[in-house]
Structures are given as C-alpha cells and as structure tokens.
Design a protein around this motif. Structure first.
Motif, short mmCIF file in Angstrom:
data_model
loop_
_atom_site.label_atom_id
_atom_site.label_comp_id
_atom_site.label_asym_id
_atom_site.label_seq_id
_atom_site.Cartn_x
_atom_site.Cartn_y
_atom_site.Cartn_z
N ILE A 120 1.49 -1.35 0.11
CA ILE A 120 0.06 0.40 0.02
C ILE A 120 0.91 1.33 -0.13
O ILE A 120 1.57 1.21 0.88
N LEU A 121 0.73 2.06 -0.98
CA LEU A 121 1.46 3.61 -1.57
C LEU A 121 0.32 4.32 -0.85
O LEU A 121 -0.23 4.36 -1.87
N ASN A 122 0.40 5.04 0.27
CA ASN A 122 -0.47 6.37 0.15
C ASN A 122 0.64 7.63 0.12
O ASN A 122 1.83 7.85 0.69
N ILE A 123 0.25 8.76 -0.87
CA ILE A 123 0.43 9.50 -1.50
C ILE A 123 0.59 11.18 -0.75
O ILE A 123 -0.55 11.33 -0.33
N SER A 124 0.61 11.38 -0.03
CA SER A 124 0.71 12.83 1.56
C SER A 124 1.85 14.00 0.43
O SER A 124 1.47 14.18 -0.47
N SER A 125 2.26 14.51 0.87
CA SER A 125 3.00 15.83 1.21
C SER A 125 3.85 16.43 1.62
O SER A 125 3.74 15.85 2.71
N GLY A 126 5.50 17.26 1.07
CA GLY A 126 5.92 17.91 1.54
C GLY A 126 5.63 17.88 2.64
O GLY A 126 6.59 18.63 4.12
N VAL A 127 4.79 18.94 2.34
CA VAL A 127 4.33 20.00 3.55
C VAL A 127 3.55 19.48 4.91
O VAL A 127 2.82 20.32 5.81
N ALA A 128 3.40 17.88 4.50
CA ALA A 128 2.58 17.32 5.29
C ALA A 128 4.35 16.99 7.10
O ALA A 128 3.61 16.52 7.48
N LEU A 129 4.88 17.03 7.03
CA LEU A 129 6.20 17.18 7.48
C LEU A 129 6.17 17.53 8.90
O LEU A 129 6.58 17.08 10.07
N PHE A 130 5.55 19.13 8.42
CA PHE A 130 5.86 19.46 9.07
C PHE A 130 4.82 20.93 9.29
O PHE A 130 4.33 21.07 8.14
N LEU A 153 -0.19 29.20 6.18
CA LEU A 153 -0.99 29.58 4.69
C LEU A 153 -0.66 28.08 3.46
O LEU A 153 -1.32 28.56 2.70
N TYR A 154 -0.99 27.37 4.23
CA TYR A 154 -1.46 25.64 3.45
C TYR A 154 -1.46 25.26 4.94
O TYR A 154 -1.73 23.92 4.34
N SER A 155 -2.92 25.68 5.31
CA SER A 155 -2.89 25.29 7.04
C SER A 155 -3.76 23.61 6.93
O SER A 155 -3.62 22.81 7.11
N LEU A 156 -4.54 24.03 5.89
CA LEU A 156 -6.27 22.82 5.47
C LEU A 156 -5.72 21.68 4.78
O LEU A 156 -5.93 20.63 5.98
N TYR A 157 -4.50 22.43 3.54
CA TYR A 157 -3.97 20.64 3.08
C TYR A 157 -3.36 20.43 3.84
O TYR A 157 -3.13 19.21 4.06
N SER A 158 -2.08 20.98 4.11
CA SER A 158 -1.18 19.83 5.43
C SER A 158 -1.43 19.90 6.08
O SER A 158 -0.94 18.49 6.46
N ALA A 159 -2.48 19.49 6.87
CA ALA A 159 -3.35 19.42 8.14
C ALA A 159 -3.80 18.01 7.50
O ALA A 159 -3.97 16.33 8.17
N SER A 160 -4.52 18.00 6.01
CA SER A 160 -4.47 16.69 6.05
C SER A 160 -4.20 15.96 5.01
O SER A 160 -4.10 14.37 6.03
N LYS A 161 -3.17 16.42 5.01
CA LYS A 161 -2.13 15.43 4.82
C LYS A 161 -0.81 14.40 5.69
O LYS A 161 -0.57 13.61 5.41
#
Length: 310
Positions: free
Chosen positions: A180-190, A194-202
């Motif tokens: 299983i490969l789950n694609i998150s984002s670099g903005v999820a690492l911390f 200004l990308y708060s909603l997307y960052s939190a979801s990832k």
C-alpha cells in the motif's frame, strides 16, 4: 555515587551516539537507495494480479498506473472523469497488454465505498495506491480566505485513504502479502502556515500510514507513505519543471526504488535533500511573520510565473 553518575552519563552518551548513527543510516538509505539491493525482478507482480490506483485519470495516479502495468499487473483505475480514465485504460492496454477496469466515482462524497467494494469483489489485489487528493489553492492563502471546500477536502484527502485501505487490507492480510502506497505531501512533514488545511489533511495520511505499517509489518504487508514536494500535474497547474519540480513520470519511476527504504520517503533524491534542508530551519524563523510575507509575495510571484497554460 560519583561512579554511578559517571556510568549513567556514559550510557546516555552511547545511547545518543547510537540514535545519531541510526538517523544517519536512515537518511543514507532514503537519499541513496542505490546503495541497497534493487527490488528483485517481478517483486511488484508477486504481490498479486491487480493494482488499484485512485486518482488514476491524470498526474501521479496515471503515472503509477502505467508503471505498474509495465511491471506486469492489471490495473483498476478509479477517478471522477470517465474520459480520462478511458484514455489511460486504452494506453495501458495498447502499450503493455495488461487488463484494466474502470470505476468512475467522486471521492469528495462519502457514500461511494459500497459500490467500489462490489466492483473490486473477486480480484486478487496486490497493490493499492491511495493517490487521489485535492489542493484548495496552489497559491499560499490564509485559512479564512481558502475556498470553502472543507468537507470535500476531508472526504478526498482523508476518508478515501482510510476507506480504500479498509476495503483492500483485509484481503491482503488473509493472503499475507501486499503493498500500500499512500501519497501525502512534503507540507505534511511539519505544519505549513498558509497551506494549513492541506498540510493538516496530508499530515493525517502520514500518521495513519506509519501506525498501520507498525500494525501489519509482521503480516507480510508493506505500507509506505510518500511525501513529495512539487510535482507538475493538473493540481499544481502544470508548474514548469526544474531540479526540484518533477514530472509525474519522473517522480513515480524514482519512487519505486524506495519501496523497501522504510515507512516514509519523499520518493526522489531532490525532495529528500530539500526536506533535510527545511528540517534545519529553526521553528522561530519558519513560523515568523517574515517567512509568511516571503510566501505571500516572492513565492506567490514564482508560482504565477511558472504556471503553464493548459
């Protein structure tokens, strides 16, 4: 008493050295996957006959679908736009000879999983790529100015990962194999202002994936979360590519080298180095007003200049 304290400090020092060594080895393994043995031929195909890819009509999802078909798997393509799915299915069948199935659905809704389960019934699913996702705004934006798509984003970025994993994992567990490969984002690492909603979801995707890997690693199932930074796709308005901004095909081909590198990876060397650099920035600087102004001005201008018209 002094001898006991001395021995204690020596033990603490050794423990710190071992932890640092472990982190260095982990970084080397992520940054230099070529130092470790490549995946055996047929490894991906050995997981099962079928791969399931969400968000398969374009971008990263399409690239994974094509690469997995080239590795010998049949592919279930799931996304919202039927015409794109049909085009990807035709390309896979004509270039690889593998079979495809199409499931047209909208992951911003919560009532879709019973029908997906019916469509997947009876298939030997060896690989699941949870790729589907949505970005409220490519440009850095304050939370109150973000498009009001909160519930849709939660369903697409969070619910889809949980529910698709739930549908597929039970059969992987019974067969004692799967990927299983789950694609998150670099903005999820911390947290990213200004990308708060997307960052939190990832960030949810990261936490969920790592916990799930610990639960099922002894049952023959590989679960990995990928945290790439900029990839040129329709979601990122087809940003111009460069050393950091990769095409979907480039990213996917390189990311498959990292499957055995651990529970989390950025998926490509350039993004691993970028993540390491960003991790060195003190929090007081990263979350400062100056940093946010930089994002709102210079980074916004950079994005506007590098978006390609489509």
């Amino acid at each position: 008493m002094a001898e006991v304290l001395e021995q204690f400090l020596v033990c603490v020092g050794l423990l710190v050295c071992l932890l640092c060594l472990g982190k260095c080895l982990g970084l080397c393994r992520r940054v230099l996957p070529s130092c470790w043995p490549a995946l055996p031929g047929g490894f991906l195909r050995s997981m099962g006959q079928w791969a399931v890819v969400t968000g398969a009509g374009d971008g990263i999802g399409k690239a994974y679908s094509l690469q997995l078909a080239k590795q010998g798997l049949n592919v279930v393509l799931i996304s919202r736009t039927l015409e794109k799915l049909q085009a990807v299915a035709t390309e896979i069948e004509q270039t690889t000879g593998r079979s495809t199935r199409i499931i047209q659905t909208d992951f911003t809704r919560a009532d879709i999983y019973e029908s997906i389960q019916e469509e997947l019934a009876g298939l030997e699913i060896g690989i699941l790529v949870n790729n589907v996702g949505m970005l409220p705004s490519l440009l850095p934006t304050h939370f109150l100015s973000t498009p009001d798509e909160i519930q849709a984003l939660i369903h697409c970025n969070i619910t889809s990962v949980m529910k698709m994993t739930q549908l597929v994992l039970k059969h992987m567990e019974s067969r004692r194999k799967g990927l299983i490969l789950n694609i998150s984002s670099g903005v999820a690492l911390f947290p990213w202002p200004l990308y708060s909603l997307y960052s939190a979801s990832k960030a949810f995707v990261c936490t969920f994936s790592k916990a799930l890997r610990a639960e099922y690693k002894d049952k023959g199932i590989i679960i990995q979360v990928l945290t790439p930074y900029a990839i040129s796709t329709s979601m990122t308005k087809h940003l111009n590519t460069n050393v950091i901004t990769k095409t979907a095909d480039e990213f996917v081909k390189e990311s498959l080298n990292y499957i055995t590198s651990g529970d989390a990876t950025c998926g490509c060397l350039a993004h691993e180095l970028l993540a390491s650099f960003l991790g060195l920035i003190p929090a007081c600087i990263f979350y400062s007003r100056w940093s946010q102004r930089l994002l709102l001005t210079h980074y916004t201008e950079y994005l506007k200049q590098n978006v390609r018209a489509h």
